[in-house]
Design an enzyme around this catalytic site. Structure first.
Site, PDB file in Angstrom:
ATOM      1  N   TRP A 362       0.892  -1.297  -0.060  1.00 57.07           N
ATOM      2  CA  TRP A 362      -0.167   0.111  -0.005  1.00 57.07           C
ATOM      3  C   TRP A 362       0.825   1.303   0.075  1.00 57.07           C
ATOM      4  O   TRP A 362       0.478   2.385  -0.258  1.00 57.07           O
ATOM      5  CB  TRP A 362      -0.939   0.009   1.007  1.00 57.07           C
ATOM      6  CG  TRP A 362      -0.173   0.251   2.452  1.00 57.07           C
ATOM      7  CD1 TRP A 362       0.689  -0.770   3.134  1.00 57.07           C
ATOM      8  CD2 TRP A 362      -0.383   1.190   3.387  1.00 57.07           C
ATOM      9  NE1 TRP A 362       0.824  -0.206   4.285  1.00 57.07           N
ATOM     10  CE2 TRP A 362       0.587   0.769   4.608  1.00 57.07           C
ATOM     11  CE3 TRP A 362      -1.090   2.419   3.434  1.00 57.07           C
ATOM     12  CZ2 TRP A 362       0.631   1.706   5.561  1.00 57.07           C
ATOM     13  CZ3 TRP A 362      -0.695   3.225   4.543  1.00 57.07           C
ATOM     14  CH2 TRP A 362      -0.023   2.888   5.530  1.00 57.07           C
ATOM     15  N   ASP A 363       2.128   1.104   0.180  1.00 58.28           N
ATOM     16  CA  ASP A 363       3.045   2.197   0.370  1.00 58.28           C
ATOM     17  C   ASP A 363       2.833   3.081  -0.991  1.00 58.28           C
ATOM     18  O   ASP A 363       2.994   4.230  -1.106  1.00 58.28           O
ATOM     19  CB  ASP A 363       4.427   1.746   0.222  1.00 58.28           C
ATOM     20  CG  ASP A 363       4.758   0.764   1.223  1.00 58.28           C
ATOM     21  OD1 ASP A 363       3.933   0.294   1.945  1.00 58.28           O
ATOM     22  OD2 ASP A 363       6.283   0.711   1.712  1.00 58.28           O
ATOM     23  N   GLU A 489       0.679  -2.236  12.046  1.00 58.27           N
ATOM     24  CA  GLU A 489       0.859  -3.949  12.040  1.00 58.27           C
ATOM     25  C   GLU A 489       1.248  -4.419  13.547  1.00 58.27           C
ATOM     26  O   GLU A 489       1.440  -5.640  13.662  1.00 58.27           O
ATOM     27  CB  GLU A 489       1.834  -4.272  11.100  1.00 58.27           C
ATOM     28  CG  GLU A 489       1.606  -4.062   9.903  1.00 58.27           C
ATOM     29  CD  GLU A 489       2.500  -3.825   8.947  1.00 58.27           C
ATOM     30  OE1 GLU A 489       3.770  -4.744   8.930  1.00 58.27           O
ATOM     31  OE2 GLU A 489       2.612  -3.095   7.907  1.00 58.27           O
ATOM     32  N   LYS A 593       3.266   0.828  16.020  1.00 57.99           N
ATOM     33  CA  LYS A 593       4.522   0.500  15.065  1.00 57.99           C
ATOM     34  C   LYS A 593       4.852   1.774  14.184  1.00 57.99           C
ATOM     35  O   LYS A 593       5.758   2.165  14.176  1.00 57.99           O
ATOM     36  CB  LYS A 593       4.388  -1.057  14.181  1.00 57.99           C
ATOM     37  CG  LYS A 593       5.589  -0.964  13.223  1.00 57.99           C
ATOM     38  CD  LYS A 593       5.440  -2.268  12.158  1.00 57.99           C
ATOM     39  CE  LYS A 593       6.410  -2.408  11.307  1.00 57.99           C
ATOM     40  NZ  LYS A 593       6.027  -3.428  10.579  1.00 57.99           N
ATOM     41  N   GLN A 594       3.702   2.200  13.606  1.00 56.91           N
ATOM     42  CA  GLN A 594       3.804   3.314  12.684  1.00 56.91           C
ATOM     43  C   GLN A 594       2.489   3.918  12.810  1.00 56.91           C
ATOM     44  O   GLN A 594       1.453   3.663  13.218  1.00 56.91           O
ATOM     45  CB  GLN A 594       3.974   2.589  11.413  1.00 56.91           C
ATOM     46  CG  GLN A 594       2.877   1.906  10.771  1.00 56.91           C
ATOM     47  CD  GLN A 594       3.344   0.725   9.678  1.00 56.91           C
ATOM     48  OE1 GLN A 594       3.901   0.013   9.842  1.00 56.91           O
ATOM     49  NE2 GLN A 594       2.745   1.289   8.468  1.00 56.91           N
TER      50      GLN A 594
END
Length: 788
Positions: A362-363, A489, A593-594
């Site tokens: 998806w980046d 994630e 995580k992000q």
């Protein structure tokens, strides 16, 4: 962490002032050349030593089984791995019978320069052989943006002390041995001799090799041809060819003051359907065109292409020379990842290395395509064409999962799901909304009606159908999307992840709007206004959880009730957490995580109040460990928006320097293309304050104290706009196109080519600085550390 010791700070180039074998693999990624179709890692011309050999063709892969100890229904059965294809970069040099090898003799100087405006990699070396012969070697390498199948190398050797016997061996080499690196899921799976010879031929100074993969049954051809200049006795031997090797040998006796000059043209092609003969002839034709254009013509075409790109895309910074260089480096590599991909995926590593097995995530849609949409819209359109080409596979995946519409893969090369870990893969359905978001953004920025009708509408329809199938209206009438994984994630299988729900909401609205604009085409897709109305109903009823006690939005339902992660007893060497703790423990704790909820604050900022953004950002700053390269740029954008400009600047440095400083310890496996694209996003959406909700272009620029000026250019609806930001004012200039209406800090203004507009910048709101988990704050930006 191994940082590169010898990068010089320059505005339009990256120069390596000495060769360090300890960071050779990192340099091979950083100095890689690509055009979206071909990728060449910056291996030394001689082939050895190398950190990680690499030559890639976009979309060319081998299939491998995905073994499971316990199989489950719907698990993907096969993975895809990018193939290191036939290497055409190699030019071996013998100096009076001594191989030029930087590990032997005395390397008196060595310099490589990646030129962002010329689009070439230059190399200069002086070497004293073990036998005492002193030579100067130089090369210039390019991968053509104009002729997408072609790369070329200019290689020159000059004796410096005495007459020298020189031998050049120009080669094509298939099935190079690859070093194994087990233990890190971010590295590539190992393939042993993946290419099987089908055909080889050589005549005069030209060689063509044709190979196929053993399992995926893809076929490729690689060819080389040469132009040689040297003293009168220079001799080019007859081309040799075999199953895995092609070679052309040039010999000459060269005096000091003379040079042996070789131009090597390299061409590639691949197909899943075309015959060996057809690919052979295609490559031969590409070589003929390269020869016809000539070395100087290829250089001129490369420069013209990049002059046009930089006129649309350049970002200027004053106040930090290192970041100025790094932003242009980032933009150059983002362009290289997708410029001539032409309906192929843009992988997480681009074509710079085999990390993540060469997969696209998806980046692409969330980080890379926003940059390309406003700087190289043709490349963004082609990437979305690739998604459309895989729509049939996505429909099949949805049927397998018992869903309507299309379920796009979490990670893939050719369109099939390749993630063997379903909580992070299959359950991350937000990728469908990310694709829809990219479709909507591209259409709003270009008004490309033909694209919407032929490609965009079907992508929007099938992703909207997925959400209507995946979600449901509860007894209170709210539309819920349960059991999914958002961008974070470390939190899997959650109910009503806010990022997912808000992006699905946008997806449903975009689809309904597109159907109303394209009723005839919608009918062909079996969509009627009643179905579109059901999408609107679901969008209006979407559930957005809110924690009244804390006054913030939980990342997903019940997230704020989870036990906080024990950051105080987590050692620095235990990051990234995924390599040191079981996922089940991460999933049940408050640790991020992000950027997840924070990414929603950026991409769906229209759904939050300004005060909610500030409170939410502060809450999640204390939980986010940035174990993903995708996080820093988003945190920078939202930090800038809510007034934490210095923190945003520190995150800007992290996102932009991720590969130049090897911050993730894995640049050797390829560059982090999404993070590099994030450098542009921070500059333009962060400090430039650009937002494009519903096709309206707005800006709210503010600079951190360590920048005195920011200027950027972008394309929008046939215009070229330039925005210049200083500490107290912003200036909007239209470089090309009809007048444009936009907003500056909420004030509507009209900009024309004859009438630039300057407006004052209000001060940011005063807020208490947020805190980060212990040891996870971004490094404070310092003045440039590298020698000028």
């Amino acid at each position: 962490m191994i940082q590169h010791p010898s990068f010089a700070v320059e505005p339009w180039a990256l120069r390596e002032t000495e060769l360090s074998l300890e960071v050779l693999a990192q340099s091979e990624s950083v100095f890689a050349l690509a055009n979206g179709h071909i990728g060449l890692r910056a291996n030394l011309d001689e082939g050895e030593p190398n950190g990680l050999p690499g030559t890639y063709l976009n979309g060319f892969y081998e299939t491998r089984p995905l073994p499971y100890v316990e199989a489950g229904y719907g698990y993907p059965e096969a993975g895809q791995v990018v193939v290191n294809v036939t290497n055409g970069k190699i030019i071996r040099l013998l100096v009076d019978d001594e191989p030029f090898d930087v590990r032997f003799g005395q390397l008196r100087s060595h310099e490589r320069t990646l030129d962002f405006r010329a689009g070439v990699l230059r190399r200069h070396a002086e070497w004293l052989s073990p036998a005492g012969q002193h030579v100067r070697v130089s090369s210039v390498r390019l991968v053509s943006f104009v002729q997408r199948a072609v790369a070329a190398v200019l290689y020159e050797v000059e004796p410096l002390a005495s007459a020298t016997r020189l031998v050049l061996q120009s080669e094509l080499v298939a099935n190079e041995p690859m070093p194994a690196r087990p233990g890190d899921p971010r590295t590539a799976a190992s393939l042993v001799s993946p290419l099987r010879s089908e055909q080889f031929s050589g005549s005069n100074a030209k060689v063509v090799l044709v190979h196929s993969t053993k399992t995926s049954a893809l076929r490729m051809a690689a060819g080389m041809d040469h132009v040689v200049e040297g003293p009168r006795d220079t001799e080019t031997g007859t081309a040799e060819s075999g199953e895995g090797l092609g070679r052309v040998t040039i010999t000459a006796n060269v005096q000091p003051g003379q040079r042996l000059r070789l131009v090597k043209f390299i061409a590639y092609g691949w197909s899943s359907r075309r015959s060996s003969a057809a690919l052979r002839d295609q490559v031969a034709g590409a070589l003929a065109e390269a020869q016809h254009t000539g070395w100087d013509g290829l250089l001129a075409g490369q420069r013209a292409y990049l002059d046009d790109f930089w006129a649309r895309a350049d970002v200027e910074l004053e106040g930090d020379a290192e970041l100025q260089q790094a932003v242009r480096f980032a933009l150059f590599h983002t362009l290289q990842a997708g410029a001539r991909g032409e309906r192929r995926a843009i992988a997480a590593k681009g074509l710079t290395g085999p990390g993540y097995n060469g997969h696209a995530f998806w980046d692409t849609e969330t980080f890379v395509l926003p940059v390309l949409t406003y700087t190289a819209p043709q490349a963004a359109r082609d990437s979305l064409h690739w998604r459309h080409a895989t729509l049939g596979l996505a429909r099949e995946r949805a049927r397998l999962l018992g869903l309507a519409g299309a379920a796009f893969p979490w990670r893939t090369i050719a369109g099939q799901e390749c993630s063997s870990y379903w909580p992070a893969g299959t359950a991350a359905f937000h990728i469908g909304a990310d694709i829809a978001d990219a479709v909507g953004r591209y259409h709003a920025a270009t008004e490309d009606a033909a694209f919407e009708r032929e490609v965009g509408l079907e992508l929007l329809v099938e992703t909207a159908r997925l959400w209507r199938s995946l979600g449901h209206h509860d007894v209170e009438g709210r539309f819920r999307i349960d059991g999914v994984t958002g961008p974070d994630e470390y939190s899997a299988i959650a109910d009503n992840n806010i990022y997912t729900n808000l992006m699905a909401q946008r997806n449903l609205r975009l689809a309904a709007d597109a159907v109303e604009r394209n009723l005839k085409r919608a009918t062909e897709l079996d969509v009627d206004l009643e179905e579109a109305a059901a999408w609107r109903d679901a969008a209006e009823a979407i559930l957005v959880p809110y924690d009244e006690t804390l006054g913030i939005h939980p990342q997903a339902e019940a997230f704020t009730t989870h036990q906080p992660w024990d950051f105080a007893h987590t050692a620095p060497e235990q990051y990234p957490l995924l390599l040191h703790f079981p996922y089940f423990d991460l999933y049940r704790k408050q640790v991020v995580k992000q950027a997840d909820l924070v990414l929603a604050l950026h991409l769906r900022g229209d759904a939050f109040s300004e005060e909610s953004k500030a409170r939410d950002f502060a809450y999640y700053e204390a939980l986010t460990v940035r174990d993903s390269s995708l996080s820093a740029c988003t945190q920078a954008v939202v930090a800038a928006e809510v007034g934490h400009l210095e923190l945003a600047f520190d995150y800007f440095g992290e996102a932009t320097l991720i590969d130049l400083d090897n911050l993730e310890h894995n640049t050797r496996d390829g560059l982090h293309i999404a993070s590099l694209a994030g450098a542009w996003i921070v500059a333009v959406a962060g400090f430039g304050g650009m937002r494009d909700h519903d096709g309206s272009l707005t800006f709210a620029p503010r600079l951190p104290g360590r920048l005195s000026r920011l200027a950027f250019r972008l394309c929008f609806r046939g215009r070229r706009l330039k925005v210049e930001v200083e500490s107290d004012q912003a200036r909007y200039s239209l470089l090309e196109g009809a007048p444009l209406e936009l907003a500056h800090h909420g004030q509507v203004i009209s900009v024309s080519a004859r009438k630039p507009v300057t407006r004052a910048i209000p001060p940011p709101p005063a807020r208490e600085a947020p805190r980060q988990p212990p040891g996870r704050a971004p490094a404070r930006r310092q003045p440039a550390r590298r020698a000028r």
